[in-house]
Design an enzyme around this catalytic site. Sequence first.
Site, mmCIF file in Angstrom:
data_model
loop_
_atom_site.group_PDB
_atom_site.id
_atom_site.type_symbol
_atom_site.label_atom_id
_atom_site.label_comp_id
_atom_site.label_asym_id
_atom_site.label_seq_id
_atom_site.Cartn_x
_atom_site.Cartn_y
_atom_site.Cartn_z
ATOM 1 N N HIS A 138 0.876 -1.184 0.000
ATOM 2 C CA HIS A 138 0.000 0.000 0.000
ATOM 3 C C HIS A 138 0.910 1.231 0.000
ATOM 4 O O HIS A 138 2.022 1.189 0.526
ATOM 5 C CB HIS A 138 -0.833 -0.061 1.286
ATOM 6 C CG HIS A 138 -1.899 0.975 1.414
ATOM 7 N ND1 HIS A 138 -1.651 2.262 1.824
ATOM 8 C CD2 HIS A 138 -3.242 0.903 1.228
ATOM 9 C CE1 HIS A 138 -2.789 2.933 1.876
ATOM 10 N NE2 HIS A 138 -3.777 2.137 1.520
ATOM 11 N N ASP A 215 3.201 -4.492 8.110
ATOM 12 C CA ASP A 215 1.981 -3.700 7.973
ATOM 13 C C ASP A 215 0.811 -4.681 8.072
ATOM 14 O O ASP A 215 0.540 -5.429 7.142
ATOM 15 C CB ASP A 215 2.017 -2.980 6.612
ATOM 16 C CG ASP A 215 0.677 -2.371 6.222
ATOM 17 O OD1 ASP A 215 -0.327 -2.610 6.924
ATOM 18 O OD2 ASP A 215 0.636 -1.674 5.201
ATOM 19 N N GLN A 218 -4.466 -5.176 6.989
ATOM 20 C CA GLN A 218 -5.479 -6.075 6.419
ATOM 21 C C GLN A 218 -5.441 -7.461 7.048
ATOM 22 O O GLN A 218 -6.199 -8.339 6.648
ATOM 23 C CB GLN A 218 -5.269 -6.209 4.899
ATOM 24 C CG GLN A 218 -5.436 -4.921 4.126
ATOM 25 C CD GLN A 218 -6.875 -4.394 4.148
ATOM 26 O OE1 GLN A 218 -7.825 -5.103 4.492
ATOM 27 N NE2 GLN A 218 -7.038 -3.124 3.799
ATOM 28 N N LYS A 241 -10.309 -0.644 10.442
ATOM 29 C CA LYS A 241 -10.447 -1.806 9.555
ATOM 30 C C LYS A 241 -10.832 -3.041 10.366
ATOM 31 O O LYS A 241 -11.086 -4.098 9.808
ATOM 32 C CB LYS A 241 -9.148 -2.056 8.804
ATOM 33 C CG LYS A 241 -8.788 -0.882 7.873
ATOM 34 C CD LYS A 241 -7.770 -1.272 6.867
ATOM 35 C CE LYS A 241 -7.150 -0.070 6.199
ATOM 36 N NZ LYS A 241 -7.985 0.463 5.108
ATOM 37 N N CYS A 379 -4.877 2.589 -3.597
ATOM 38 C CA CYS A 379 -3.631 3.088 -2.973
ATOM 39 C C CYS A 379 -2.501 2.087 -3.168
ATOM 40 O O CYS A 379 -1.673 1.881 -2.269
ATOM 41 C CB CYS A 379 -3.814 3.392 -1.487
ATOM 42 S SG CYS A 379 -4.927 4.745 -1.183
HETATM 43 N N1 PLP Z 1 -1.679 -0.787 4.711
HETATM 44 C C1 PLP Z 1 -2.620 -1.506 4.096
HETATM 45 C C2 PLP Z 1 -2.300 -2.885 3.611
HETATM 46 C C3 PLP Z 1 -3.885 -0.952 3.918
HETATM 47 O O1 PLP Z 1 -4.840 -1.666 3.302
HETATM 48 C C4 PLP Z 1 -4.150 0.363 4.383
HETATM 49 C C5 PLP Z 1 -5.456 0.994 4.139
HETATM 50 O O2 PLP Z 1 -6.166 0.635 3.233
HETATM 51 C C6 PLP Z 1 -3.127 1.049 5.028
HETATM 52 C C7 PLP Z 1 -1.907 0.448 5.179
HETATM 53 C C8 PLP Z 1 -3.340 2.430 5.573
HETATM 54 O O3 PLP Z 1 -4.220 2.392 6.642
HETATM 55 P P1 PLP Z 1 -4.778 3.742 7.267
HETATM 56 O O4 PLP Z 1 -5.375 4.518 6.129
HETATM 57 O O5 PLP Z 1 -5.796 3.283 8.260
HETATM 58 O O6 PLP Z 1 -3.635 4.452 7.901
#
Ligand code: PLP
Length: 422
Positions: A138, A215, A218, A241, A379
Site C-alpha cells: 500500500h 503492515d 489487512q 479496519k 492506494c
Molecule cells: N496498509 C494496508 C495494507 C492498507 O490496506 C491500508 C489501508 O487501506 C493502510 C496500510 C493504511 O491504513 P490507514 O489509512 O488506516 O492508515
Amino acid sequence: MTTDAVADAQIGRLPVALAVEEIRRDFPAMELKVYGKPLAYLDNAATSQKPRSVIDAEAHWYLESCANVHRGVHALSVRATAAYESARQKVASFVNAASAREIVFVKGTTDAVNLVAGSFARGRLDPGDEIVITGLEHHSNIVPWQLVCEDRGAKLRVARLDDRGDVDMEEFARLLSERTKMVAVSHVSNALGTINPVERMIELAHERDIPILIDGAQAVPHKKVDVQALGCDFYAFSSHKMFGPTGVGALYGRHDLLAAMPPYQGGGEMIRTVSFERTEYAEPPARFEAGTPNIAGAVGFGAAVDYLERIGLDRIEAYEDELLAYATAELEAVPGVRLIGTARRKAAVLSFVIGDVHAHDVGTILDQEGVAIRTGHHCAQPVMQHFGVPATSRASLAFYNTREEVDRLVVGLDKIREVFGG
Ligand code: PLP
C-alpha cells in the site's frame, strides 16, 4: 453478536452460517438501504462497519468519562485515564505483545509506518544503505520509506511479484544484504488479498540482523496475530479496519527498540521534565504520544477488540475462507471476469476486471443495486502497473457478509454485461 448466540456458536450448537445472521444484528449498518435496496457492504478492506458495542463504548465515554488523560486528579480524569490505559492493555493482549508498554496509540497504520520511518530508520541510514519492501505494498508502506531514503541518500529496493500476485521469495532473499537497514512488508495485500509468508520473511531478515516492520492493516481483522510468535520488530494496524473507530490505531514495537528511539513529535504528554535548556523524554509509549490523544477512539478500539475476541478470530478466518472460496468460484464463472490476484494463500479480497468496462462504471452500476464495492487503484498503483491495468473493482469480505450478498454482486455483474455487452 448477541451473547447467547456467541455462547451457542462457541460450543458448536450453531452452524457458522446461522451465527452470522445473529452477528448482523449487532451492526446497525446492516439495516441500511440504498436506492431502496438492502445494503450489501463489500468494501471492508477500505473500512469496516461498527457493531453497536463499539458505538456505545465511545458514546458512553463522552457521556460519563469525558476528561483529559494522565493529567488530572479529579474523578473524571482518573476514569478517562483508566479507560484509555485499559484499551491499551486490550490491544496488547489482542496481538499478544509482551506488555502494554509495547503498544503506541497512533492515528492508524499510516501514522505508525511514518513513526518507525522517521524515528527508527532515519537514524540508522547512511548514504548507500537500503530499505527492502515488496511489490504489493500500500502507498502508506512505500512513501514514508521513500521520504526517509531521499533524506538520507539511501535506496528503496522492491521484491517483485509473480503473475499470481505472490512475492518472489528468491528475489526477496537475494535483496537482503549488509546494506539493508530495514525491511517493511504487508502481512496481507489490500489490493490482491495475498497473504505474505511473513514468518519466513522475518526469519530471513533476522538471519542478517535486519529489523522488520509488518503492515498488518489487512491481517488483524481476519486472522489471529501473535507478535511474539512472529518475532517481528514492529507491527502496525488500524482500528477502523477491525470494526473500531476511525482516527486511531496501534504500533506494536519491541520494548528495547522503542526505548532506544528518539521522539517522533514534541509536545505535552511525551516528556518527563522540560526547561528551556533541556527536555527529558518520557518512557515509551508516552514518548510517542505527544498531545491529547484520541481517547474516545482508543476506548472504542478496545471495545472492537472485545467484540472480535468474543466471536473468535479462528472462527472468523474459517468462515471467511469458506466465503472467499464460494465468491471466487462464482466470479470466475461470470463471462469476461478476470480475477487480479490469485495468490496461493489469500484473504477475502477479490479484485477483478470485467471485459473492458471501466472500473468506475462497474462500481456505479453495482451501487445502484445496493452493492458497495471499491474501484480504482486501491492506494497500490505499483500493483496496478504490475498487472497492466489502470484500476480494478474490488469486493472485500468480512464475517458479517453472506453468500446471498455475493450472489447479489454476481447478479449486478450480469447487468453490467447486459449494458456493455460481452
Ligand atoms: N496498509 C494496508 C495494507 C492498507 O490496506 C491500508 C489501508 O487501506 C493502510 C496500510 C493504511 O491504513 P490507514 O489509512 O488506516 O492508515
